[in-house]
Design an enzyme around this catalytic site. Sequence first.
Site, mmCIF file in Angstrom:
data_model
loop_
_atom_site.group_PDB
_atom_site.id
_atom_site.type_symbol
_atom_site.label_atom_id
_atom_site.label_comp_id
_atom_site.label_asym_id
_atom_site.label_seq_id
_atom_site.Cartn_x
_atom_site.Cartn_y
_atom_site.Cartn_z
ATOM 1 N N ARG A 69 27.007 59.173 50.093
ATOM 2 C CA ARG A 69 27.098 59.506 51.533
ATOM 3 C C ARG A 69 28.515 59.896 51.926
ATOM 4 O O ARG A 69 28.713 60.883 52.621
ATOM 5 C CB ARG A 69 26.625 58.305 52.373
ATOM 6 C CG ARG A 69 26.657 58.558 53.883
ATOM 7 C CD ARG A 69 26.143 57.370 54.687
ATOM 8 N NE ARG A 69 26.998 56.203 54.609
ATOM 9 C CZ ARG A 69 28.125 56.027 55.303
ATOM 10 N NH1 ARG A 69 28.540 56.970 56.136
ATOM 11 N NH2 ARG A 69 28.841 54.926 55.160
ATOM 12 N N PHE B 102 38.551 37.176 39.761
ATOM 13 C CA PHE B 102 39.712 37.156 38.878
ATOM 14 C C PHE B 102 40.330 38.570 38.754
ATOM 15 O O PHE B 102 41.465 38.806 39.218
ATOM 16 C CB PHE B 102 39.260 36.586 37.524
ATOM 17 C CG PHE B 102 40.099 36.945 36.354
ATOM 18 C CD1 PHE B 102 41.488 36.782 36.372
ATOM 19 C CD2 PHE B 102 39.502 37.448 35.190
ATOM 20 C CE1 PHE B 102 42.259 37.120 35.266
ATOM 21 C CE2 PHE B 102 40.261 37.769 34.082
ATOM 22 C CZ PHE B 102 41.638 37.624 34.127
ATOM 23 N N ASP C 277 27.173 40.623 50.430
ATOM 24 C CA ASP C 277 26.526 40.686 49.131
ATOM 25 C C ASP C 277 26.201 42.152 48.844
ATOM 26 O O ASP C 277 25.597 42.824 49.690
ATOM 27 C CB ASP C 277 25.238 39.837 49.220
ATOM 28 C CG ASP C 277 24.613 39.603 47.868
ATOM 29 O OD1 ASP C 277 24.505 40.570 47.086
ATOM 30 O OD2 ASP C 277 24.218 38.455 47.599
ATOM 31 N N TYR D 148 22.695 39.827 32.061
ATOM 32 C CA TYR D 148 24.004 40.470 32.253
ATOM 33 C C TYR D 148 24.062 41.784 31.473
ATOM 34 O O TYR D 148 24.359 42.836 32.045
ATOM 35 C CB TYR D 148 25.080 39.502 31.770
ATOM 36 C CG TYR D 148 26.511 39.967 31.958
ATOM 37 C CD1 TYR D 148 27.106 39.988 33.211
ATOM 38 C CD2 TYR D 148 27.272 40.368 30.858
ATOM 39 C CE1 TYR D 148 28.419 40.393 33.375
ATOM 40 C CE2 TYR D 148 28.588 40.765 31.014
ATOM 41 C CZ TYR D 148 29.165 40.772 32.271
ATOM 42 O OH TYR D 148 30.471 41.177 32.429
ATOM 43 N N ARG E 223 34.629 30.210 30.393
ATOM 44 C CA ARG E 223 35.093 31.212 29.431
ATOM 45 C C ARG E 223 36.123 30.589 28.507
ATOM 46 O O ARG E 223 36.782 29.605 28.851
ATOM 47 C CB ARG E 223 35.663 32.435 30.161
ATOM 48 C CG ARG E 223 34.544 33.333 30.614
ATOM 49 C CD ARG E 223 35.036 34.632 31.172
ATOM 50 N NE ARG E 223 35.315 34.534 32.584
ATOM 51 C CZ ARG E 223 35.489 35.581 33.381
ATOM 52 N NH1 ARG E 223 35.411 36.792 32.893
ATOM 53 N NH2 ARG E 223 35.751 35.420 34.668
ATOM 54 N N TYR F 15 27.881 49.923 54.979
ATOM 55 C CA TYR F 15 28.233 51.157 55.675
ATOM 56 C C TYR F 15 29.701 51.147 56.022
ATOM 57 O O TYR F 15 30.099 50.517 57.007
ATOM 58 C CB TYR F 15 27.362 51.338 56.925
ATOM 59 C CG TYR F 15 25.901 51.485 56.557
ATOM 60 C CD1 TYR F 15 25.394 52.734 56.209
ATOM 61 C CD2 TYR F 15 25.065 50.377 56.504
ATOM 62 C CE1 TYR F 15 24.062 52.873 55.813
ATOM 63 C CE2 TYR F 15 23.738 50.515 56.117
ATOM 64 C CZ TYR F 15 23.248 51.756 55.769
ATOM 65 O OH TYR F 15 21.947 51.894 55.370
#
Length: 321
Positions: free
Chosen positions: A110, A17, A62, A149, A190, A68
């Site tokens: 990095r 969203f 994920d 959470y 929600r 990289y």
Amino acid sequence: MSRKNRKRVLVTGGAGFIGSHLCEALLEQGNDVLCVDNFFTGTKDNIIHLINNKHFECLRQDVNFPLYVEVDEIYNLACPASPIHYQFDPVQTTKTSVHGAINILGLAKRVKAKVFQASTSEVYGDPKVHPQKEDYLGHVNPNGIRACYDEGKRCAETLFFDYHRQHKLKIKVGRIFNTYGPRMHPNDGRVISNFVVQALLNEPITVYGDGSQTRSFCYVDDLVRSFLLLMDTPDSFTGPVNLGNPNERTILETAEKIIKLSNSKSEIVFKELPSDDPTRRRPDITLAKNTLGWEPEVDIDAGLLKTIEYFDKKLKEDYGS
Ligand code: NAD
Ligand code: UDP
């Protein structure tokens, strides 16, 4: 924008969203945007209109796995945000916040990228201080159903500040309060998406508890504007900074407003209040006003009307209702 000034920006959770609106805003600024998402709660529909833009790329990945890529700035939004979704696989939710932060901070270290963390008002838990200021340390149940959470996001903040102190990383931590608008998931449970969908279908509006609990709702365009301003603050400013709309209202008032604005015939029904549901929530946004020169501009009626229009169209497309 000239090629020289064009930034390469990574948005994790970019198909969600808020992330999809952020990708749009970053492209409008003239940047190259890489959206990384595992599509757990995000959808291709949210970004389909960006796919043909040659400055936009999307990678299914994920954040629990290292990434990289070469980028100048990172916005880390990857994490399910609605209670239904983050409680579906709570272990994975904590992993996403914590391992995700470790991987994203490692990447930022990095490539020396500036990195924004989408933190949350949930770090304050069920707050005993009202309104919430950034120096309030919170009142969180560490083993309740919201802990995956809340504690995940608290640990992510710890990691961000330790990478800043230990590795001199440029970090920006925004604590986001309840945000709403087009592209919320219709089934994410929600309150705004639930009430709007129920109102449009003339189904009962499900108020949990007696509806006296409060929230303060920010329209997504206002929120995304604050992210961009925060990213542009001097390196010495790290946050955490509250990002939200201080206009507080009860859930019952919100239900009544949505019924009125959508000309719905829905009736209100009262359901059991979920455990650990915060009683009151309102951001003190003094710090955001002073450091970002930002405050929300979209009032609740205007924002809700745009959200109702979006869901009305979506329901007709998806279900022909
Ligand atoms: P959302 O669920 O729509 O978006 C989250 C996105 O992250 C989705 O596209 C999802 O597929 C992706 N994702 C989840 N786990 C992932 C993983 N392991 N790897 C890669 N991608 C993954 O939620 P949103 O409302 O857009 O929230 C975005 C961010 O803002 C979240 O971090 C959330 O915690 C934070 N936030 C949102 C609110 C709000 O009111 N919307 C409030 C506070 C904080
Ligand atoms: N809520 C409600 N009915 C619903 C969905 C939510 O009354 O159908 C309430 C919920 O109990 C909470 C508030 O609305 O008090 C906001 O819920 P949401 O899940 O949107 O966000 P959060 O609790 O994470 O702030």
